[in-house]
Design an enzyme around this catalytic site. Structure first.
Site, PDB file in Angstrom:
ATOM      1  N   HIS A   1      39.610  22.803  38.091  1.00 11.18           N
ATOM      2  CA  HIS A   1      39.401  23.606  39.305  1.00 11.18           C
ATOM      3  C   HIS A   1      38.939  22.732  40.474  1.00 11.18           C
ATOM      4  CE1 HIS A   1      38.607  27.249  41.519  1.00 11.18           C
ATOM      5  NE2 HIS A   1      37.313  27.000  41.621  1.00 11.18           N
TER       6      HIS A   1
ATOM      7  N   ARG B   1      29.334  27.403  35.549  1.00  8.14           N
ATOM      8  CA  ARG B   1      30.727  27.348  35.095  1.00  8.14           C
ATOM      9  C   ARG B   1      30.964  26.432  33.913  1.00  8.14           C
ATOM     10  NH1 ARG B   1      33.920  27.382  40.768  1.00  8.14           N
ATOM     11  NH2 ARG B   1      33.446  29.566  41.106  1.00  8.14           N
TER      12      ARG B   1
HETATM   13  C1  SIN Z   1      36.284  31.840  42.200  1.00 11.58           C
HETATM   14  O1  SIN Z   1      36.623  32.738  42.949  1.00 11.58           O
HETATM   15  O2  SIN Z   1      35.879  32.031  41.061  1.00 11.58           O
HETATM   16  C2  SIN Z   1      36.377  30.436  42.692  1.00 11.58           C
HETATM   17  C3  SIN Z   1      35.475  30.215  43.825  1.00 11.58           C
HETATM   18  C4  SIN Z   1      34.919  28.841  43.825  1.00 11.58           C
HETATM   19  O3  SIN Z   1      35.411  27.979  43.120  1.00 11.58           O
HETATM   20  O4  SIN Z   1      33.930  28.617  44.519  1.00 11.58           O
END
Ligand code: SIN
Length: 524
Positions: free
Chosen positions: A332, A275
């Site tokens: 996030h 990510r």
């Molecule tokens: C997502 O669905 O992309 C988020 C899931 C996560 O952060 O593990």
């Protein structure tokens, strides 16, 4: 619950770790859950992407372990990470046997989805993209008859006596302070996404658990590692919600304004790179004034596979059939938090932390997708087992609840928006020394609020002070980590440095705690 009994376990927060601990303990101890908002103000309920577990035929806990370590840039605690993936397997299997129902294929086998940095499909979902909601409603149904969930009470501070946490001070809905006593206090308060203007988090996530742990002298670590999710749906200068990484797992591709595949030539895994890599690639484009899109045209039957996202698009007049969704990265998840051992115990006796607010070390410098619900359930079980074996004496000398009047005063505090702007501008996706120092200067006048217990404040003021506290801790940690690793990227030092520097940066008001945690390599 018997109202005449002492509170054995007070759980602060209402996400997956909170509900799972409550489930483990409900038939043994007197448990209460309190939360500052409503029971469903949590990131767990919003989790679209699922729960990772190496259940597939050709998978193994070792594969999952390696993917987790790689995504975390080997900053992870390997022992804790092994526990996560091994016990995780067993706990997910137990939940399935107990009736938690994950999506199946047409052949009636568990459907395994793919997400970034996983070497093979191993993500379980419920309702396509409503995994958190599904898991939480299963757990809530199991606990709600036994355990009261008390809403609209914000914990202001931990009550500490003779080196032990004996309860919490709580702001009630009438702006009065209640002191609630309990033998074991568990912080399950989630992360701090609201420190940034764009976030996938519930707005209530203001870093409260970490801030109140800090005020009580409890050790924290790894706060510089903030994960930005690459794909938040964006329309008219506003973030509308999350587009799960599972969408890229099913074949969606990021495109630049002129239609090129954005991730080509950046990472061998392209759109399914870790990510932090994808978020930085998108950020660089947007910083240059470009728009970035997620092309979902290759996904057949998008509406059925991703009903939550599809509805979100329709609610905002975005036509999914047109296939290009504008995206931006947003805060996030925080990999760091309150330092805990493998039982969720903190450096303060009687105090535990689980879920995102805790730092178990399993996520390293960058969490692997869908490992957070897993950590929530695994650490809940570990922590509950420890509490069941604990010989900590009860706190019978106190009445369960004491109420105090308070006078709300005017404080010279910034707004939440101002804090968010400073954090994004100076302590965001790409950082550098000069800008981090500018942020520190900005925090300077507010340091007076950071180290003292919260008295005479309302909820908004308390949240702002918590945001200032955690924002300042993230900034100082980011300055102190003189390398780039995972989600912490310094453009003035854009590389990882040698091993000795990889150690965790422990932060604590109390130098003795800091030294103790550092000396023990944070294994309490
Ligand atoms: C997502 O669905 O992309 C988020 C899931 C996560 O952060 O593990």
């Amino acid at each position: 619950m018997n109202p005449e009994r002492n509170i054995d376990v007070l759980i602060v927060g209402s996400g997956i770790a909170a509900f799972m601990i409550a489930r483990q303990l409900s038939s043994h101890l007197n448990v209460q859950i309190i939360t500052k908002g409503k029971h469903d103000n949590s990131n767990s309920v919003r989790a679209q992407g699922g729960i990772a577990a190496a259940l597939a035929k050709h998978d193994s806990w070792k594969n999952h372990f390696e993917d987790t370590m790689k995504a975390g840039r080997f900053h992870n605690d390997p022992l804790q990470t092994e526990v996560l993936v091994k016990k995780g397997l067993q706990i997910v299997n137990d939940l399935i046997s107990d009736g938690m129902s994950f999506d199946k294929t047409l052949n009636n086998e568990l459907a395994m989805g793919m997400e970034g940095a996983h070497s093979l499909p191993r993500i379980l979902h419920i309702g396509g993209d409503a995994t958190g909601k599904g898991m939480m409603s299963f757990l809530k149904e199991e606990i709600e008859k036994e355990i009261p969930i008390i809403e609209d009470k914000m914990v202001l501070d931990l009550n500490v006596e003779n080196g032990r946490c004996i309860g919490v001070s709580v702001l009630n809905e009438c702006n009065k302070v209640e002191h609630i006593y309990a033998t074991h206090v568990i912080l399950a308060t989630g992360g701090c996404g609201s420190l940034y203007p764009y976030s996938s988090n519930d707005v209530s996530l203001t870093g409260d658990g970490m801030a109140l742990a800090y005020r009580a002298g409890v050790g924290l670590a790894d706060l510089e590692f903030i994960q930005f999710h690459p794909t938040l749906l964006y329309k008219g200068n506003k973030v509308i919600g999350l587009i799960s990484e599972a969408v890229r797992g099913e074949g969606a591709r990021l495109r630049t304004e002129n239609g090129k595949f954005l991730m080509e030539g950046i990472h061998p895994l392209q759109d399914l790179a870790p990510r932090d890599v994808v978020a930085r690639a998108i950020f660089e484009r947007i910083k240059n004034g470009e728009k970035v899109y997620l092309d979902i045209s290759s996904i057949k039957d998008f509406d059925n596979r991703f009903p939550t996202i599809s509805k979100m698009c329709k609610d905002h007049q975005l036509i999914v059939e047109k296939s290009l969704l504008q995206v931006t990265p947003g805060a996030h998840f925080i990999m760091g938090g309150i330092v805990v051992n493998n039982s969720g115990e903190t450096s303060l006796s009687g105090l535990y932390a689980v879920g995102e607010t805790a730092c178990t070390g399993v996520h390293g410098a960058n969490r692997l997708a869908s490992n957070s619900l897993l950590e929530g359930v695994v650490m809940a079980v570990e922590c509950a087992d420890t509490i069941l074996k604990s010989n900590l004496s009860t706190t019978p000398i106190y009445p369960k609840v004491l109420v105090h009047e308070q006078q709300i005063s005017d404080l010279d505090l910034p707004s939440k928006k101002e804090i968010q702007e400073i954090m994004m501008k100076y302590v965001g996706i790409v950082r550098e020394k000069r800008e981090l120092q500018q942020a520190l200067e900005w925090f300077q006048p507010y340091l007076q609020f950071i180290n003292t217990p919260l008295h005479n404040v309302n909820q908004e003021q308390a949240e702002i002070i918590n945001m200032l506290t955690v924002g300042w801790l993230i900034t100082t940690s980011s300055l102190q980590r003189t390398e780039s690793r995972g989600a912490h990227f310094r453009k003035d030092i854009p590389y990882e440095v040698e091993r000795w520097r990889q150690s965790r940066l422990i932060r604590s008001k109390d130098e003795a705690v800091q030294n103790m945690l550092t000396a023990t390599g944070v294994n309490l």
